[in-house]
Motif scaffolding. Sequence first.
Motif, PDB file in Angstrom:
ATOM      1  N   LYS A 150       0.917  -1.126  -0.023  1.00 10.42           N
ATOM      2  CA  LYS A 150      -0.026   0.136  -0.144  1.00 10.42           C
ATOM      3  C   LYS A 150       0.791   1.242  -0.041  1.00 10.42           C
ATOM      4  CE  LYS A 150      -4.015  -1.851   2.429  1.00 10.42           C
ATOM      5  NZ  LYS A 150      -4.845  -1.760   3.605  1.00 10.42           N
ATOM      6  N   TYR A 151       0.572   2.252  -0.853  1.00  8.84           N
ATOM      7  CA  TYR A 151       1.108   3.592  -0.956  1.00  8.84           C
ATOM      8  C   TYR A 151       0.236   4.604  -0.610  1.00  8.84           C
ATOM      9  CZ  TYR A 151       4.865   0.974  -3.324  1.00  8.84           C
ATOM     10  OH  TYR A 151       5.854   0.232  -3.810  1.00  8.84           O
ATOM     11  N   ARG A 152       0.387   5.816   0.109  1.00  6.39           N
ATOM     12  CA  ARG A 152      -0.360   6.711   0.401  1.00  6.39           C
ATOM     13  C   ARG A 152       0.099   7.778  -0.602  1.00  6.39           C
ATOM     14  NH1 ARG A 152      -2.943   7.205   5.241  1.00  6.39           N
ATOM     15  NH2 ARG A 152      -2.502   9.442   5.701  1.00  6.39           N
ATOM     16  N   ALA A 153      -0.927   8.271  -1.478  1.00  4.03           N
ATOM     17  CA  ALA A 153      -0.460   9.263  -2.671  1.00  4.03           C
ATOM     18  C   ALA A 153      -1.417  10.400  -2.555  1.00  4.03           C
ATOM     19  CB  ALA A 153      -0.989   8.447  -3.794  1.00  4.03           C
ATOM     20  N   HIS A 154      -0.854  11.643  -3.011  1.00  3.69           N
ATOM     21  CA  HIS A 154      -1.593  12.919  -2.814  1.00  3.69           C
ATOM     22  C   HIS A 154      -2.636  13.057  -4.044  1.00  3.69           C
ATOM     23  CE1 HIS A 154      -1.873  16.998  -1.586  1.00  3.69           C
ATOM     24  NE2 HIS A 154      -1.518  17.377  -2.919  1.00  3.69           N
ATOM     25  N   ASP A 155      -3.871  13.313  -3.504  1.00  2.22           N
ATOM     26  CA  ASP A 155      -4.921  13.584  -4.474  1.00  2.22           C
ATOM     27  C   ASP A 155      -5.379  14.748  -4.147  1.00  2.22           C
ATOM     28  OD1 ASP A 155      -7.262  13.319  -6.064  1.00  2.22           O
ATOM     29  OD2 ASP A 155      -8.218  11.761  -5.039  1.00  2.22           O
ATOM     30  N   PRO A 156      -4.993  16.015  -4.736  1.00  2.00           N
ATOM     31  CA  PRO A 156      -5.434  17.451  -4.269  1.00  2.00           C
ATOM     32  C   PRO A 156      -6.882  17.642  -4.474  1.00  2.00           C
ATOM     33  CG  PRO A 156      -4.164  17.312  -6.186  1.00  2.00           C
ATOM     34  CD  PRO A 156      -4.277  16.137  -5.868  1.00  2.00           C
ATOM     35  N   GLN A 157      -7.586  17.058  -5.276  1.00  2.00           N
ATOM     36  CA  GLN A 157      -8.994  17.589  -5.661  1.00  2.00           C
ATOM     37  C   GLN A 157     -10.059  16.352  -4.868  1.00  2.00           C
ATOM     38  OE1 GLN A 157      -7.057  17.833  -8.627  1.00  2.00           O
ATOM     39  NE2 GLN A 157      -6.735  19.980  -8.003  1.00  2.00           N
ATOM     40  N   ASN A 158      -9.441  15.262  -4.279  1.00  2.00           N
ATOM     41  CA  ASN A 158     -10.368  14.162  -3.851  1.00  2.00           C
ATOM     42  C   ASN A 158     -11.137  13.552  -4.961  1.00  2.00           C
ATOM     43  OD1 ASN A 158      -9.355  14.261  -1.073  1.00  2.00           O
ATOM     44  ND2 ASN A 158     -10.759  16.229  -0.749  1.00  2.00           N
ATOM     45  N   GLN A 159     -10.678  13.518  -6.088  1.00  2.00           N
ATOM     46  CA  GLN A 159     -11.536  13.005  -7.269  1.00  2.00           C
ATOM     47  C   GLN A 159     -11.482  11.457  -7.169  1.00  2.00           C
ATOM     48  OE1 GLN A 159      -9.846  14.726 -10.790  1.00  2.00           O
ATOM     49  NE2 GLN A 159      -7.936  13.694 -10.525  1.00  2.00           N
ATOM     50  N   PHE A 160     -10.635  10.605  -6.837  1.00  2.00           N
ATOM     51  CA  PHE A 160     -10.725   9.125  -6.980  1.00  2.00           C
ATOM     52  C   PHE A 160     -11.275   8.530  -5.786  1.00  2.00           C
ATOM     53  CE2 PHE A 160      -6.830  11.040  -9.302  1.00  2.00           C
ATOM     54  CZ  PHE A 160      -7.237  10.545 -10.482  1.00  2.00           C
ATOM     55  N   LYS A 161     -12.044   7.781  -6.074  1.00  2.00           N
ATOM     56  CA  LYS A 161     -12.827   6.979  -5.085  1.00  2.00           C
ATOM     57  C   LYS A 161     -12.305   5.471  -4.839  1.00  2.00           C
ATOM     58  CE  LYS A 161     -15.261  10.402  -4.296  1.00  2.00           C
ATOM     59  NZ  LYS A 161     -14.649  11.248  -3.205  1.00  2.00           N
ATOM     60  N   VAL A 162     -12.883   4.775  -3.782  1.00  2.00           N
ATOM     61  CA  VAL A 162     -12.332   3.424  -3.746  1.00  2.00           C
ATOM     62  C   VAL A 162     -12.854   2.344  -4.914  1.00  2.00           C
ATOM     63  CG1 VAL A 162     -12.880   1.563  -2.097  1.00  2.00           C
ATOM     64  CG2 VAL A 162     -12.757   3.665  -1.213  1.00  2.00           C
ATOM     65  N   GLY A 163     -12.003   1.704  -5.340  1.00  2.00           N
ATOM     66  CA  GLY A 163     -12.129   0.844  -6.445  1.00  2.00           C
ATOM     67  C   GLY A 163     -11.426   1.469  -7.664  1.00  2.00           C
ATOM     68  N   ASP A 164     -11.240   2.769  -7.834  1.00  2.00           N
ATOM     69  CA  ASP A 164     -10.655   3.019  -9.067  1.00  2.00           C
ATOM     70  C   ASP A 164      -9.092   2.753  -9.361  1.00  2.00           C
ATOM     71  OD1 ASP A 164     -12.884   4.651  -9.137  1.00  2.00           O
ATOM     72  OD2 ASP A 164     -12.174   6.541  -8.746  1.00  2.00           O
ATOM     73  N   LYS A 165      -8.866   2.470 -10.451  1.00  2.00           N
ATOM     74  CA  LYS A 165      -7.913   1.968 -11.109  1.00  2.00           C
ATOM     75  C   LYS A 165      -7.031   3.303 -11.396  1.00  2.00           C
ATOM     76  CE  LYS A 165      -8.314  -2.280 -11.757  1.00  2.00           C
ATOM     77  NZ  LYS A 165      -7.685  -3.671 -10.781  1.00  2.00           N
ATOM     78  N   VAL A 166      -6.049   3.518 -10.794  1.00  2.00           N
ATOM     79  CA  VAL A 166      -5.036   4.824 -10.881  1.00  2.00           C
ATOM     80  C   VAL A 166      -3.603   4.533 -11.013  1.00  2.00           C
ATOM     81  CG1 VAL A 166      -6.693   5.891  -9.241  1.00  2.00           C
ATOM     82  CG2 VAL A 166      -4.814   4.999  -8.451  1.00  2.00           C
ATOM     83  N   ARG A 167      -3.031   5.543 -11.571  1.00  2.00           N
ATOM     84  CA  ARG A 167      -1.295   5.290 -11.652  1.00  2.00           C
ATOM     85  C   ARG A 167      -0.835   6.405 -10.806  1.00  2.00           C
ATOM     86  NH1 ARG A 167      -0.448   6.667 -17.654  1.00  2.00           N
ATOM     87  NH2 ARG A 167       1.737   5.950 -17.000  1.00  2.00           N
TER      88      ARG A 167
END
Length: 76
Positions: free
Chosen positions: A41-58
């Motif tokens: 697990k990595y904690r990543a900066h998401d300034p607009q809070n746009q990603f929700k649980v289950g989203d595939k992200v880079r």
Amino acid sequence: MPKRILQGTVTSDQNEQTATVSVERRFKHPLLHKTVRKSKKYRAHDPQNQFKVGDKVRIQECAPISKTKRWEVIAN
């Protein structure tokens, strides 16, 4: 030196401007010769809070933002 980019799934978005991303890697065990799955697990900066649980992200390496955040979410 280029920044590392990893791909994973958001597992938590409860903290403000932070997404917890689970990254899975697969490799062949050196002795047993079977495929092993490991996740981290990595904690990543998401300034607009746009990603929700289950989203595939880079996520991409960045300068330290807080005590635990060294990664930032980049758009897919």
